[in-house]
Design a protein around this motif. Structure first.
Motif, short mmCIF file in Angstrom:
data_model
loop_
_atom_site.label_atom_id
_atom_site.label_comp_id
_atom_site.label_asym_id
_atom_site.label_seq_id
_atom_site.Cartn_x
_atom_site.Cartn_y
_atom_site.Cartn_z
N GLY A 225 0.78 -1.23 0.00
CA GLY A 225 0.00 0.00 0.00
C GLY A 225 0.80 1.27 0.00
O GLY A 225 0.24 2.36 0.07
N VAL A 226 2.15 1.20 -0.07
CA VAL A 226 2.94 2.43 -0.06
C VAL A 226 3.37 2.76 -1.48
O VAL A 226 3.61 1.88 -2.28
N GLU A 227 3.43 4.05 -1.79
CA GLU A 227 3.67 4.45 -3.17
C GLU A 227 4.64 5.62 -3.25
O GLU A 227 4.65 6.48 -2.39
N LYS B 164 -8.26 -0.35 -1.07
CA LYS B 164 -7.74 -0.51 0.29
C LYS B 164 -6.87 0.70 0.62
O LYS B 164 -6.52 1.48 -0.26
N PRO B 165 -6.52 0.86 1.90
CA PRO B 165 -5.68 2.01 2.26
C PRO B 165 -4.31 1.94 1.60
O PRO B 165 -3.82 0.87 1.24
N HIS B 166 -3.70 3.12 1.41
CA HIS B 166 -2.32 3.17 0.94
C HIS B 166 -1.54 4.16 1.78
O HIS B 166 -2.08 4.85 2.65
N TRP B 167 -0.24 4.21 1.55
CA TRP B 167 0.68 5.05 2.29
C TRP B 167 1.60 5.76 1.30
O TRP B 167 1.86 5.26 0.22
N HIS B 168 2.13 6.89 1.68
CA HIS B 168 3.24 7.50 0.96
C HIS B 168 3.90 8.48 1.91
O HIS B 168 3.22 9.17 2.68
N CYS C 109 -7.99 19.95 1.99
CA CYS C 109 -7.51 19.22 3.16
C CYS C 109 -6.00 18.99 3.03
O CYS C 109 -5.45 18.97 1.92
N LEU C 110 -5.36 18.85 4.18
CA LEU C 110 -3.92 18.66 4.27
C LEU C 110 -3.68 17.59 5.32
O LEU C 110 -4.19 17.70 6.44
N PHE C 111 -2.94 16.52 4.98
CA PHE C 111 -2.69 15.47 5.96
C PHE C 111 -1.38 14.76 5.65
O PHE C 111 -0.85 14.83 4.54
N TRP C 112 -0.86 14.07 6.66
CA TRP C 112 0.39 13.32 6.53
C TRP C 112 0.08 11.97 5.90
O TRP C 112 -0.64 11.15 6.44
N GLY C 113 0.64 11.73 4.70
CA GLY C 113 0.36 10.51 3.97
C GLY C 113 1.09 9.29 4.49
O GLY C 113 0.87 8.18 3.98
N GLY C 114 1.95 9.45 5.50
CA GLY C 114 2.68 8.33 6.05
C GLY C 114 1.85 7.43 6.93
O GLY C 114 2.34 6.40 7.42
N LEU C 115 0.58 7.80 7.16
CA LEU C 115 -0.36 6.94 7.87
C LEU C 115 -1.39 6.45 6.86
O LEU C 115 -1.69 7.13 5.88
N PRO C 116 -1.97 5.27 7.08
CA PRO C 116 -2.90 4.70 6.09
C PRO C 116 -4.11 5.59 5.87
O PRO C 116 -4.70 6.11 6.81
#
Length: 318
Positions: free
Chosen positions: A13-15, A33-37, A67-74
């Protein structure tokens, strides 16, 4: 979701490369499904509405919201209207650490909160489309201009109403199977975000998720395609790069403030990841024209550019 195209994130799930900045103006796809980056994500809803399932909360956004969020969480876009179009960017951490946001905001975002604002206008519709066009133009000057304008736009939220969702930090719900592993990795990322400038190791990080270190390292690598140490180093190095862009930066002081135990360790990792010494990084930044917001990072920051359709489906298959 019947008959609707679905995006399937890759294994784990990480890209994307953590240092790669991508801008987009696209028709989004529901994610299977969830992903991460390992970048901060900016989304502007140009039309329609979308629904996100985040690490600790769910959120719906409509036309004109950012919106602004940290992509390192799913995170997962699990629903959207048929007419939805969104724009934005995946920002490497060096850009995130440069942002002049209200004091509590960066920490809350790294803990999994989402910043949401509806204080937008017609210029945002135009600008997000133009920034994407500039980023893909192949012209590095235009591309850098797009980054500088986007960062200034994000800093504007401190002057206007915004919300942090959830209003107070809370833990992710307990789930079973693969979702349980995802939750555990999320807890490790939470701990790293809070403590990466301190002297921490994989034992400390595993303990935060109540896991045996070997098991913690295995599920972290499977989920993020990075080791725990690589992830911690990424945050420290990105923070250090942002500090090095300041007028009064001192390499030794930056190394210490960024959580590195020694100057030699800092120099070695910096050369490995950035391909140059911290001093050369500073010198390259000094040699570039200065935009209105202050120093700009070197062109090696990994900005994605190149031709693309005006409204490609997003995310990309990477």
């Amino acid at each position: 979701m019947a008959g609707r195209p679905v995006y399937q994130p890759g294994e784990g799930g990480v890209e994307g490369r953590p240092t790669r900045l991508q801008m987009f103006h696209a028709v989004p796809l529901v994610m299977a499904k969830p992903h991460w980056h390992a970048q901060v994500e900016v989304n502007f809803i140009a039309r329609g509405a979308v629904h996100y399932r985040m690490h600790t909360h769910e959120i719906s956004l409509g036309t004109g919201q950012i919106c602004l969020f940290w992509g390192g969480l799913p995170h997962q876009m699990d629903d959207l209207t048929d007419d939805a179009i969104y724009a934005g960017a995946h920002l490497p951490l060096i850009h995130f650490f440069r942002l002049k946001l209200p004091e509590a905001v960066p920490r809350r975002l790294m803990q999994g909160a989402t910043l949401v604002t509806g204080s937008t206008d017609a210029s945002d519709q135009h600008n997000f489309e133009r920034w994407n066009r500039y980023a893909r133009s192949g012209d590095p000057v235009k591309a850098q201009h797009a980054v500088d304008e986007l960062l200034l736009r994000l800093e504007r939220v401190r002057f206007e109403p915004y919300d942090l969702v959830p209003a107070q930090p809370r833990s992710a719900p307990c789930e079973e199977g693969d979702q349980q592993s995802t939750r555990k990795v999320g807890r490790m990322c939470d701990y790293i975000a809070d403590n990466f400038l301190n002297d921490i190791d994989s034992i400390d990080i595993a303990g935060a998720a109540e896991l045996h270190p070997k098991y913690a390292m295995a599920i972290f690598k499977r989920a993020t395609r990075m080791t725990i140490n690589e992830y911690v180093s990424l945050l420290r190095l990105s923070y250090a790069q942002a500090l090095l862009l300041r007028d009064d930066a001192n390499v030794l002081r930056v190394a210490m403030e960024s959580g590195f135990g020694s100057l030699s360790a800092f120099n070695k990792l910096f050369r490995k990841v950035a391909g140059m010494s911290p001093s050369d990084f500073r010198r390259d930044a000094d040699s570039l024209p200065q935009p209105r917001r202050g120093r700009r990072p070197p062109a090696r920051s990994g900005l994605a550019a190149g031709p693309g359709a005006a409204l490609p489906s997003w995310p990309p298959n990477s």
